[in-house]
Structure formats: structure tokens, C-alpha cells
Design a protein around this motif. Structure first.
Motif, PDB file in Angstrom:
ATOM      1  N   UNK A 268      52.782  14.728  51.816  1.00  0.00           N
ATOM      2  CA  UNK A 268      53.517  14.810  53.074  1.00  0.00           C
ATOM      3  C   UNK A 268      52.746  15.608  54.123  1.00  0.00           C
ATOM      4  N   UNK A 269      51.848  16.462  53.668  1.00  0.00           N
ATOM      5  CA  UNK A 269      51.121  17.336  54.583  1.00  0.00           C
ATOM      6  C   UNK A 269      49.625  17.015  54.645  1.00  0.00           C
ATOM      7  N   UNK A 270      49.284  15.796  54.211  1.00  0.00           N
ATOM      8  CA  UNK A 270      47.917  15.283  54.307  1.00  0.00           C
ATOM      9  C   UNK A 270      46.888  16.171  53.594  1.00  0.00           C
ATOM     10  N   UNK A 271      47.298  16.730  52.477  1.00  0.00           N
ATOM     11  CA  UNK A 271      46.396  17.509  51.641  1.00  0.00           C
ATOM     12  C   UNK A 271      46.001  16.643  50.451  1.00  0.00           C
ATOM     13  N   UNK A 272      44.726  16.286  50.294  1.00  0.00           N
ATOM     14  CA  UNK A 272      44.321  15.395  49.194  1.00  0.00           C
ATOM     15  C   UNK A 272      44.675  15.992  47.831  1.00  0.00           C
ATOM     16  N   UNK A 292      47.368  18.938  38.459  1.00  0.00           N
ATOM     17  CA  UNK A 292      46.904  18.378  39.727  1.00  0.00           C
ATOM     18  C   UNK A 292      45.489  18.822  40.050  1.00  0.00           C
ATOM     19  N   UNK A 293      44.845  18.033  40.903  1.00  0.00           N
ATOM     20  CA  UNK A 293      43.580  18.408  41.520  1.00  0.00           C
ATOM     21  C   UNK A 293      43.768  18.345  43.029  1.00  0.00           C
ATOM     22  N   UNK A 294      43.196  19.298  43.738  1.00  0.00           N
ATOM     23  CA  UNK A 294      43.311  19.361  45.197  1.00  0.00           C
ATOM     24  C   UNK A 294      41.916  19.445  45.799  1.00  0.00           C
ATOM     25  N   UNK A 300      35.216  20.149  47.968  1.00  0.00           N
ATOM     26  CA  UNK A 300      35.262  20.138  46.502  1.00  0.00           C
ATOM     27  C   UNK A 300      36.697  20.063  45.995  1.00  0.00           C
ATOM     28  N   UNK A 301      36.821  19.625  44.747  1.00  0.00           N
ATOM     29  CA  UNK A 301      38.134  19.497  44.100  1.00  0.00           C
ATOM     30  C   UNK A 301      38.349  20.663  43.140  1.00  0.00           C
TER      31      UNK A 301
END
Length: 362
Positions: A268-272, A292-294, A300-301
Motif C-alpha cells: 500500500x505504501x510502495x515499499x518493495x 518477508x524480504x524488503x 539491496x534486499x
């Protein structure tokens, strides 16, 4: 161990019922996903240019068609991009269902063709095409379920959603040529959402939208999402606990509910953000798990495990694969072992983003 129950759809060919669907369509073949039906529809003599399509002959694939055409072998923001055109069609038809009609069809951009020696294809002649349809359907559904919460209400596995296909004769010469041009899905809703599925969808989306990440930096925003998820839900098994609804609305979830809620707010907040499923390992036990991965502002993830932080800490916030836990003395890669085979049945090994070695530097 905090576990995730991995939903399984498999497609098996049978002749009198679709494993799980006791209905007969003709004497030749019912197919299922644990479901999927085949139905003979008669002769049609408008032969198609099959040399350009996917072909199955005597149980073997022939020709130059590449089932991975137009698909990525790396993660670029979704598992959808790792699908073939036909697999994407399955994904899209279920994801785009407005639920006014639970029967939806995926028109295959690359029709499937196969051959038989008689007007009724045999088990042997159908084996290759059945395996292909099974794999195509399963991969599309797997990617959809791991890409977020768009179809969290869909019931999978035993007694769950069914798929079926029809094959028709398009040419009759020395051999019969058959085509499959679409796969139909009969969506079955999870029992807990049947009473008013649209309300459950709206409540989940509204809860995710209502939370506004705080902070000026990306780290502060991601941390605020992490802290909200960790402090909102309790680790409790309920009919809703595998989904974002369980955590965001019912306030009870298991690891998949924690992870999906975190991803939904990130989306919803455009964070990959990507969901990961695999095995979680502690000093005492191991079991199925989801985290999760961000992707952060350095490109970088990093890993985030809100479930394992549900005591209120941030031990597993934006860590790297070599980050050592103060609890176990093990690295994140030793305690979180990912599996790209989402269902565990070998349909496809999806590719995850590569995790940074070290934790994110604030």
C-alpha cells in the motif's frame, strides 16, 4: 515453532471423477486440480498452425516452443514475472475475478496441442498434456498466493477450488489432433469467508490503508510497519490466522498472517516486499515458516520476520543473511531456509531476491 500451512493444489487426471469433484462429463476423462476436467467436444476440421505452438506427441514435447518464454528467471518485483504466458493467464483470471461469478476462464495465449490414434485419446496419449496443464495451473496459483493478498479468500487443496479444461478435435488425418485453448476455474471460497467475502476483503484493505507509516527515512517507515504488525497481532491459530485479515482485523495470526499483513501494508505504501516460505530453525525444532524480504533505498534486499519479533523486539528487522541472532547464535541463513517450491511437490522452483550479507545500516 511458528508454522505456515502451505496450501496445495495438485492436478491429477482421472476418468470418472476429478479427485475431489464427483461429476462425469463424458466417458473420456475428467481432470482436476486435485481438480480439472477434460471434455470431448466433437470434430472440427479447421486445422490450426500447430508447428508454432506447444505440442505433445506420444507423451513427449516436440518442436521449439519454450515454456519459459517471456518469463524471468530472477525476481523483479513479483513472482508473476517468473511465469510463462499460459501460467500468467491462470494467475490473471483468478486475481481479476470480481466474485459475482465464481467460474472464470483463462484463455491460453499459447494453445496446447496433442495427438491420438483414435477418436478417444488414451491415458497414455493424455499423460503428457495432463502433466503440462497440471504444472501450468499449479504454477499460476502458487505465484498468485505468494504475490500478496489479492485472493486470500480462495480455498485450495481438498474440497477447494477446481480447474477443468476441454479438449476438442481440430484435425483428422492419419492421426487425430486435439487442442486445449482455455482452462476454467471454479473458485471455492474458504468456509470462514463465505458469509460475506466482499466485506472481509474491504475490512482487510481498509485496515491496511488506515495505518500510515511514520518517519522521514525509509528505515523509519519500514520499522513503523514492523512494529505495528508485531504489536497488533497475537500468535494464535484461528480460521483466519493464515491471512492478513487474521492479523489486521481479527488480531490473531500465525507466521503467514504476520508476513502477509506486513507485505500488504508495504504494498500500500510502495515499499518493495516479497513473501518467502521455507523452514524456520530454532535450537529445539524446525518447521514450515514464512517471512518477508524488503528492498531498501540502497537497492539491496533485507529480511524481516515479524513473527519471530512478536515478543515486541526487532531482532529480525532488516537483517542480512550473515546477521547473527543474539538468541541462538546462528545466522539468519541458518535459521531461515527458503524454498522456492511453494507447495513442496516440485511444480516449480521460484526465485527469491538475493538477500544482503549484512544487516541494513540505519
Amino acid at each position: 515453532m511458528k508454522k505456515i500451512a502451505v496450501a496445495v493444489l495438485s492436478v491429477l487426471l482421472c476418468y470418472t471423477l476429478y479427485q475431489g469433484l464427483t461429476s462425469v462429463y463424458d466417458s473420456f476423462g475428467l481432470f482436476d486440480l486435485k481438480e480439472g476436467i477434460s471434455k470431448f467436444t466433437g470434430i472440427k476440421n479447421d486445422f490450426s498452425p500447430i508447428d508454432e505452438a506447444y505440442r505433445i506427441f506420444d507423451g513427449e514435447m516436440v518442436g521449439e516452443h519454450n515454456v519459459w518464454k517471456n518469463s524471468n528467471t530472477y525476481y523483479d518485483g513479483s513472482y508473476y514475472s517468473q511465469l510463462s504466458p499460459n501460467e500468467k493467464a491462470v494467475y490473471d483470471c483468478i486475481a481479476d475475478c470480481d466474485l459475482s461469478n465464481l467460474s472464470v476462464s483463462a484463455k491460453l495465449p499459447e494453445p496446447v496441442y496433442f495427438y491420438s490414434d483414435s477418436p478417444v485419446p488414451t491415458d497414455e496419449e493424455m499423460s503428457g498434456v495432463s502433466a503440462y496443464i497440471s504444472d501450468t495451473y499449479q504454477r499460476g496459483v502458487d505465484a498468485l498466493m505468494m504475490d500478496g493478498s489479492r485472493a486470500f479468500y480462495v480455498k485450495l487443496g481438498e474440497g477447494g477450488s477446481l480447474c477443468r479444461y476441454e479438449y476438442r478435435n481440430i484435425y483428422q488425418g492419419e492421426r487425430y489432433v486435439w487442442s486445449i485453448e482455455e482452462i476454467e476455474t471454479q473458485i471455492v471460497l474458504k468456509d470462514c469467508y463465505k458469509s460475506n467475502v466482499q466485506s472481509y476483503i474491504a475490512q482487510t484493505q481498509n485496515a491496511a490503508v488506515r495505518f500510515k507509516p511514520t518517519g522521514d527515512t525509509m528505515y523509519q517507515k519500514v520499522k513503523s510497519i514492523h512494529d505495528y504488525v508485531v504489536n497488533t497481532g497475537s500468535y494464535v491459530q484461528t480460521p483466519y490466522s493464515e491471512d492478513a485479515y487474521g492479523l489486521l482485523v481479527d488480531k490473531k495470526a500465525i507466521c503467514s498472517g504476520f508476513a502477509k499483513a506486513f507485505k500488504l501494508i508495504c504494498d500500500q505504501n510502495n515499499i518493495p516486499c516479497a513473501l518467502v516460505t521455507g523452514i524456520g530453525v530454532t535450537q529445539n525444532e524446525s518447521g514450515e515458516h514464512m517471512w518477508c524480504l524488503v528492498q531498501m533505498d540502497d537497492g539491496l534486499w533485507y529480511a524481516v520476520d515479524p513473527t519471530w519479533d512478536d515478543y515486541g523486539g526487532s531482532e529480525y528487522l532488516l537483517v542480512g543473511s550473515d546477521t547473527v541472532s543474539s538468541f541462538s547464535g546462528l545466522t539468519f541463513s541458518q535459521t531461515h531456509i527458503p524454498s522456492g517450491d511453494f507447495t513442496g511437490f516440485g511444480y516449480k522452483e521460484f526465485v527469491y531476491p538475493t538477500v544482503a550479507d549484512d544487516a541494513y545500516l540505519k
